[in-house]
Enzyme design. Structure first.
Site, short mmCIF file in Angstrom:
data_model
loop_
_atom_site.label_atom_id
_atom_site.label_comp_id
_atom_site.label_asym_id
_atom_site.label_seq_id
_atom_site.Cartn_x
_atom_site.Cartn_y
_atom_site.Cartn_z
N ASP A 37 50.89 75.17 30.15
CA ASP A 37 49.71 74.44 29.70
C ASP A 37 49.04 73.69 30.84
O ASP A 37 49.61 73.50 31.91
CB ASP A 37 50.09 73.43 28.61
CG ASP A 37 50.08 74.05 27.23
OD1 ASP A 37 49.74 75.23 27.12
OD2 ASP A 37 50.41 73.33 26.27
N LYS A 59 44.68 74.45 27.46
CA LYS A 59 43.57 74.12 26.56
C LYS A 59 43.21 72.66 26.76
O LYS A 59 44.06 71.78 26.72
CB LYS A 59 43.97 74.36 25.09
CG LYS A 59 44.15 75.82 24.73
CD LYS A 59 44.35 76.01 23.25
CE LYS A 59 45.68 75.49 22.79
NZ LYS A 59 45.93 75.74 21.36
N MET A 172 44.40 61.91 22.12
CA MET A 172 43.20 62.72 21.97
C MET A 172 42.10 61.93 21.27
O MET A 172 41.44 62.41 20.34
CB MET A 172 43.51 64.01 21.20
CG MET A 172 44.46 64.93 21.95
SD MET A 172 45.06 66.33 20.98
CE MET A 172 46.36 65.53 20.01
#
Length: 254
Positions: A37, A59, A172
């Site tokens: 990742d 991502k 996030m």
């Protein structure tokens, strides 16, 4: 090369490559293919065997190199073609990491799976800034929530968390910071301390601290962006840079 297909899901930790587990390093060293990742330190790939195939599948918000469906298919493909696949994911893969989805997909293809937990940024990043998530007489519990739901809206758990006395850790959440602050303010939390830590545990780490009613303007002025951990609660006031520096000195001089 391993002769049978296998997936090991490895938590790479919050960013600092030294914060991966020994078991995670052993898994990387045994891998025949590694899918890694964006938030997994590239330094960890140096533990791999020579010529091991390394596939970037990172991502970020608005920047996906592969869809989740494609990642699932790649894991199965390389497991059957190469043998042992390590899926290297930032933080802990079972905490907002979609790790279970990957394990479930692979198991449906009769491939053996193993899990190596990682240190989550939810608690490690605040800790390294001297911010405890719980402290006697200050906070008896903490919430770890994501700010964004599957459909892109702010999660309803933010509103529930704002009503509690717990320390609230939000991942996030930088794109929804204004909405988060408005929600906490609606429950009378305007003066509650807030810390936003960008690139936690890394050399380019940055932190801003203020209160709910002022943090949005401060973060905007400082150009704070993702990846970042937001901590809201009274324990933020326990963070003390001078304490942190004393701790570093004590490590060297006792």
């Amino acid at each position: 090369m391993n002769t049978y297909p296998k997936l090991t899901l490895v938590g790479a930790g919050p960013g600092d490559p030294d914060l991966i587990s020994l078991k995670g390093i052993k898994a990387i060293a045994d891998a025949d293919a590694i899918l890694y990742d964006d938030l997994a330190s590239k330094e960890l790939l140096t533990y791999a065997k020579p010529k091991v195939e390394k596939i970037y599948v990172g991502k970020r918000v608005g920047k996906h190199s592969h869809t989740q469906d494609t990642i699932n298919e790649l894991i199965v493909h390389f497991a059957k073609e190469k043998g042992h696949v390590v899926r290297l994911k930032g933080g802990d893969p079972f905490i907002f990491g979609r790790g279970y989805e990957e394990v479930e997909y692979v198991r449906d293809h009769n491939i053996e799976t193993a899990i190596v937990p990682g240190i989550s940024s939810a608690h490690a990043v605040p800790a390294l800034q001297g911010i405890p998530l719980t402290s006697r007489g200050v906070s008896q519990s903490y919430w770890a929530v994501t700010a964004t739901s599957k459909d892109g809206t702010m999660t309803k758990d933010i509103s529930l968390a704002a009503q509690s006395t717990a320390t609230v850790v939000i991942l996030m959440g930088t794109r929804k910071l204004k909405e988060i602050c408005e929600t906490f303010s609606a429950y009378g939390k305007q003066e509650t301390p807030v810390a936003i830590i960008q690139n936690g545990t890394m050399a380019n780490e940055r932190i801003v601290i203020d209160t709910v009613d002022s943090i949005y303007a401060k973060a905007k002025a400082e150009s704070i962006s993702s990846p970042a951990v937001i901590v809201i609660g009274e324990t933020v006031s326990l963070s003390d840079i001078s304490w942190k520096e004393r701790f570093k000195l004590n490590q060297y001089f006792g």
